[in-house]
Structure formats: C-alpha cells, structure tokens
Design an enzyme around this catalytic site. Structure first.
Site, PDB file in Angstrom:
ATOM      1  N   ASP A   1       0.727  -0.087 -16.046  1.00  0.00           N
ATOM      2  CA  ASP A   1       1.503   0.216 -14.839  1.00  0.00           C
ATOM      3  C   ASP A   1       2.887  -0.442 -14.956  1.00  0.00           C
ATOM      4  OD1 ASP A   1       1.975   1.110 -12.256  1.00  0.00           O
ATOM      5  OD2 ASP A   1       0.989  -0.610 -11.307  1.00  0.00           O
TER       6      ASP A   1
ATOM      7  N   ASP B   1       8.651   2.724 -16.564  1.00  0.00           N
ATOM      8  CA  ASP B   1       9.388   2.682 -15.298  1.00  0.00           C
ATOM      9  C   ASP B   1      10.852   2.395 -15.570  1.00  0.00           C
ATOM     10  OD1 ASP B   1      10.456   2.363 -12.855  1.00  0.00           O
ATOM     11  OD2 ASP B   1       9.088   0.790 -12.174  1.00  0.00           O
TER      12      ASP B   1
ATOM     13  N   GLU C   1       8.747   7.739 -13.487  1.00  0.00           N
ATOM     14  CA  GLU C   1       9.093   7.606 -12.061  1.00  0.00           C
ATOM     15  C   GLU C   1      10.540   8.027 -11.849  1.00  0.00           C
ATOM     16  OE1 GLU C   1       7.788   4.123  -9.900  1.00  0.00           O
ATOM     17  OE2 GLU C   1       9.650   4.061  -8.733  1.00  0.00           O
TER      18      GLU C   1
ATOM     19  N   HIS D   1       6.165  -0.898  -2.377  1.00  0.00           N
ATOM     20  CA  HIS D   1       5.160  -1.792  -2.955  1.00  0.00           C
ATOM     21  C   HIS D   1       4.990  -3.002  -2.042  1.00  0.00           C
ATOM     22  CE1 HIS D   1       6.668   0.094  -6.820  1.00  0.00           C
ATOM     23  NE2 HIS D   1       5.362   0.219  -6.959  1.00  0.00           N
TER      24      HIS D   1
ATOM     25  N   GLY E   1       2.533   2.077  -4.128  1.00  0.00           N
ATOM     26  CA  GLY E   1       2.596   1.435  -2.814  1.00  0.00           C
ATOM     27  C   GLY E   1       1.586   2.038  -1.853  1.00  0.00           C
ATOM     28  N   GLY E   2       0.329   2.136  -2.308  1.00  0.00           N
ATOM     29  CA  GLY E   2      -0.713   2.725  -1.447  1.00  0.00           C
ATOM     30  C   GLY E   2      -1.099   1.840  -0.268  1.00  0.00           C
ATOM     31  N   THR E   3      -0.873   0.541  -0.409  1.00  0.00           N
ATOM     32  CA  THR E   3      -1.283  -0.384   0.659  1.00  0.00           C
ATOM     33  C   THR E   3      -0.563  -0.074   1.969  1.00  0.00           C
ATOM     34  OG1 THR E   3      -1.775  -2.141  -0.895  1.00  0.00           O
ATOM     35  CG2 THR E   3      -1.249  -2.830   1.350  1.00  0.00           C
TER      36      THR E   3
ATOM     37  N   ASN F   1      -1.666   4.435  -6.468  1.00  0.00           N
ATOM     38  CA  ASN F   1      -1.667   3.042  -6.953  1.00  0.00           C
ATOM     39  C   ASN F   1      -1.918   2.101  -5.781  1.00  0.00           C
ATOM     40  OD1 ASN F   1      -0.929   4.244  -9.318  1.00  0.00           O
ATOM     41  ND2 ASN F   1       0.769   2.861  -9.726  1.00  0.00           N
TER      42      ASN F   1
ATOM     43  N   THR G   1      -1.977  -4.464  -3.322  1.00  0.00           N
ATOM     44  CA  THR G   1      -1.768  -5.561  -2.368  1.00  0.00           C
ATOM     45  C   THR G   1      -2.955  -5.725  -1.429  1.00  0.00           C
ATOM     46  OG1 THR G   1       0.605  -5.178  -2.507  1.00  0.00           O
ATOM     47  CG2 THR G   1      -0.152  -6.490  -0.640  1.00  0.00           C
TER      48      THR G   1
HETATM   49  P1  13P Z   1       0.628  -1.761  -3.377  1.00  0.00           P
HETATM   50  O1  13P Z   1       0.522  -3.151  -3.906  1.00  0.00           O
HETATM   51  O2  13P Z   1       1.638  -1.639  -2.278  1.00  0.00           O
HETATM   52  O3  13P Z   1      -0.707  -1.192  -2.994  1.00  0.00           O
HETATM   53  O4  13P Z   1       1.212  -0.869  -4.564  1.00  0.00           O
HETATM   54  C1  13P Z   1       0.576  -0.889  -5.791  1.00  0.00           C
HETATM   55  C2  13P Z   1       1.367  -0.146  -6.794  1.00  0.00           C
HETATM   56  O5  13P Z   1       2.098   0.767  -6.488  1.00  0.00           O
HETATM   57  C3  13P Z   1       1.230  -0.537  -8.193  1.00  0.00           C
HETATM   58  O6  13P Z   1       2.048   0.188  -9.056  1.00  0.00           O
END
Ligand code: 13P
Length: 413
Positions: free
Chosen positions: A82, A104, A134, A181, A210-212, A231, A234
C-alpha cells in the site's frame, strides 16, 4: 494454497458489485485477526502493508508471516503493497511476496505521476503483478487525526483519469472523491456524481482510500459505483487501542500479554462487520473457482563445471547471487553443492520467481543475459535447467482441496 491473482480477485468483485477489504496490518495480532475474520465469513481478503508503517515493523520479517498465513488459509488472499513510494519499493515488495503493488505518485503533477506509475507498471506486469495507481490526492495519514495533516484534497478529474489509465496501464485506480486517511473531523461528504462518471468512463475496478469513518449507506453507494477495494486501517488501530486501554484499566498490574490479548477479537469483529457490509462475505468459494491461483515458479539448474576448481565455482555463485537476486520478480537465489560425491551433477542453483511471467522477463533481463553468457555458461559445460510450478507443500492442509490443473487453465478472460 489460496493466494490468488489480485487482478482476477478484483475483477470478480467489480463484476459482481461487491468490494474486497484492503486491511493494513501492523503486527501479528492484526494479521491473525484479519485472516480469522475472512475464514469466519468465507470472504476473499487483501492483506495490505503500507510503506508509511514500515517504521513500526520489519517489512521483510512480517512478510514471511503474512505469506505463511496466506498459504495456510482456506479463503482467497492477495498480498498488497500500500502506498509504495518508488520503483525500488515495488521491486522489494514483489521480492518479499506481494502479488499486488500500489505506486503512489499522486503528489506529483499529472505527467510526473504518469511517468512514475508507467515505469512501475512495466516492471510489475513483466512479473505478473497487478498495479494500483492513484490520481487526485486523498489527504491525511492512516491512523492519525486528519486535522493534524491538513493537506488539501484534490478530487480526481474524470478526463485525466481516462488518460491516466490509458497511459499507465494500471489495473485498478484509487480515486479521490472526498475521503481522507485517518480520523475525520465531521461527517465526510463524498462526490458520488464524480465517482459515477469515472466508473462509467473507465470500467476498471476502483479503490477507495480512507475507509474509516464512512457510514453504511456511503459504503453501499461507493460499491454501487464501481468501488471494488476499500482500504481500511484507522478504525482497526483505534479498536485495538481502545481494547488495550480498557484492559489496562481493569487490571492495572497486567503485563504485555495481558494488555494485548484482547486485540485480536476486537479487530476480528470489526473486519467481519466490514466484510458483511461490503458484500465480500460468502464469496470465497466463487473466487477460488473463478480466479487464477497464485503459483510461483522455481527455476532449477543442476550442472557440472569440469574445468573449474570448487573455489572458482563458489566465486561465480557469489557473483551470481549479487546480480540475479536484484532482478525484478526474483524472490530468492539459492546455490549449493551435491551432498553425494557420486551424484550425476555436482552443483545446483535454485531461483525462485514470483510468477510464471518472470521466466521470460528474467531470461531477457540484461543483467541475467550478461551474467549467463559471460560468466556462467562458459564454465557450466554440462547442465539441465527446469522451471517448476510451486503448487504447495505437504504441510499445507489445503493442498489437496484444489484441482491445480483446472486452476492453471481457468484464468479469468
Ligand atoms: P483509513 O486509515 O482512513 O481507514 O485509510 C486506510 C487507507 O486508505 C490505507 O491506504
């Protein structure tokens, strides 16, 4: 041995309108929890290792465990780098066992991003490895407060996205449509119209970083518009930390194992929730049946060197180690002597390739050509070389569950 081809895995997700989690892991607790969640929900999963986290663990050591976990699992798994920062990072990740890499270069201007990404795609595709690029910029840092890293989000342009995919040849595209993120401040507002148009234009699996912090409904809408990989980190890190804090409050004298023993359960239940919500739960059998299994190659040479002394042979082996192990797609170089004086061949090389495609790219690589023609072949007067498909070991309980011949010919169209 259910490591599967990552492009096949995400193509399956894209065609069947669900998303596979790319869960970043930072310790064995994370690794075990993520794999246990996938086993429990019968879900494909991507074990993801973010270059920004390499200051917290030894990438090479952790990869040995990640690969063993993937080989031991009964659900389909891909291993992904990643946020790879450079071409060298991607080569190293492939050497350690990743079968997907992200490059990236999203902080670069468009032409710079295309050039850097294209370079990685050429190398990785010659090794059979899928690449995520990306375009646009997703601000923030995994595991931290988004407001600590206020970098400006740059939304992905639809016109540029089309050119970017054509010019780089990436297999998956990470898009910026409003996620960040890390821990968000306030409620994230996502540009679904932009995502819809990108999807209608590109028709490649899309990735959300940035799924969190996203709501269930936002996840459903993302997946409905071509997002096939999400992804997520967090939330897992925060869940683990909350568990440690609560265990510390309950038992003020407990040691390291007392503090960390609850982490796996906490992470596992959050990962299971995601797998069910994102629709990957219950898909393991289909993915295993329809996607190519990941089958590394062992390139074996046995030979004699009648005109050379043992120390000359040893010097050539040492030189070969240095040169050949740097070639992209080469995972390991082993050299040795026959244990029996009487054996037909005296010396041996075993070179592990990440994928079948490396047979060709290694053979034609200028460093291999120079070493083979100028150094090795002139002395290895009698030799046999073979390329074996590494299908498994007897230690892997899943070995006999798969029809490997059928798998080999069942690559997705
Ligand atoms: P989060 O930490 O916001 O879930 O994002 C994870 C991410 O995008 C890793 O590439």
């Amino acid at each position: 041995m259910p490591m599967v081809d990552m492009k096949d895995m995400l193509t399956h997700a894209y065609r069947n309108a669900y998303a596979v989690g790319g869960f970043d892991l930072v310790s064995l607790d994370f690794l075990e929890a993520i794999v246990a969640a996938a086993e429990q929900t019968r879900s494909p999963v991507i074990l993801s290792l973010a270059e920004s986290h390499f200051e917290y663990y030894d990438f090479e050591l952790v990869m040995a465990a990640v690969e063993t976990a993937a080989q031991r699992a009964s659900v389909p798994i891909a291993i992904h780098l990643d946020h790879g920062a450079s071409h060298a990072s991607a080569v190293r990740a492939i050497r350690y066992g990743c079968n997907g890499v992200m490059v990236d270069a999203s902080h670069e201007i468009f032409t710079g991003n295309v050039a850097l990404t294209r370079n990685v795609v050429e190398m990785a595709h010659a090794c059979g490895i899928a690449v995520e690029g990306e375009l646009g910029y997703v601000a923030g840092v995994e595991g931290e407060d988004a407001q600590k890293h206020p970098g400006e989000t740059i939304y992905t342009s639809i016109e540029e996205a089309e050119l970017y995919v054509q010019r780089t040849g990436v297999d998956f595209l990470a898009v910026s449509i409003g996620t960040v993120h890390g821990r968000m401040r306030g409620k994230p507002r996502l540009d679904f119209e932009r995502l819809k148009r990108i999807n209608e234009t590109l028709h490649v699996p899309l990735v959300i970083h940035g799924g969190t912090g996203l709501s269930d409904d936002q996840f459903r809408r993302l997946i409905g518009n071509g997002v096939s990989k999400i992804n997520y980190y967090t939330a897992l890190a925060d869940t683990a930390a909350a568990r440690i804090r609560s265990d510390a409050r309950n038992d003020r004298t407990c040691g390291y194992t007392g503090l960390t023993k609850g982490i796996r359960d906490a992470i596992r239940s959050e990962v299971e929730r995601c797998m069910v919500l994102w629709g990957s739960a219950g898909r393991a059998a289909e993915v295993l049946a329809q996607c190519g299994l990941w089958q590394p190659i062992h390139h074996v040479i046995v030979y004699n060197a009648a005109e050379s002394s043992a120390s000359e042979v040893a010097a050539i082996m040492a030189r070969g180690h240095g040169v050949l192990s740097e070639i992209p797609g080469v995972r390991r170089v082993v050299t040795g002597w026959s244990a029996q004086e009487t054996s037909r061949f005296r010396y041996c090389w075993l070179i592990e390739f990440a994928h079948r495609k490396v047979i060709d790219s290694y053979r034609d690589h200028p460093d291999h050509v120079a070493f083979a023609n100028d150094v090795f072949r002139p002395v290895a007067n009698e030799r046999i070389s073979l390329d074996f498909i590494a299908m498994g070991t007897t230690r892997q309980q899943t070995y006999d569950k798969f029809d490997f011949e059928a798998q080999a010919s069942r690559r997705m169209a």
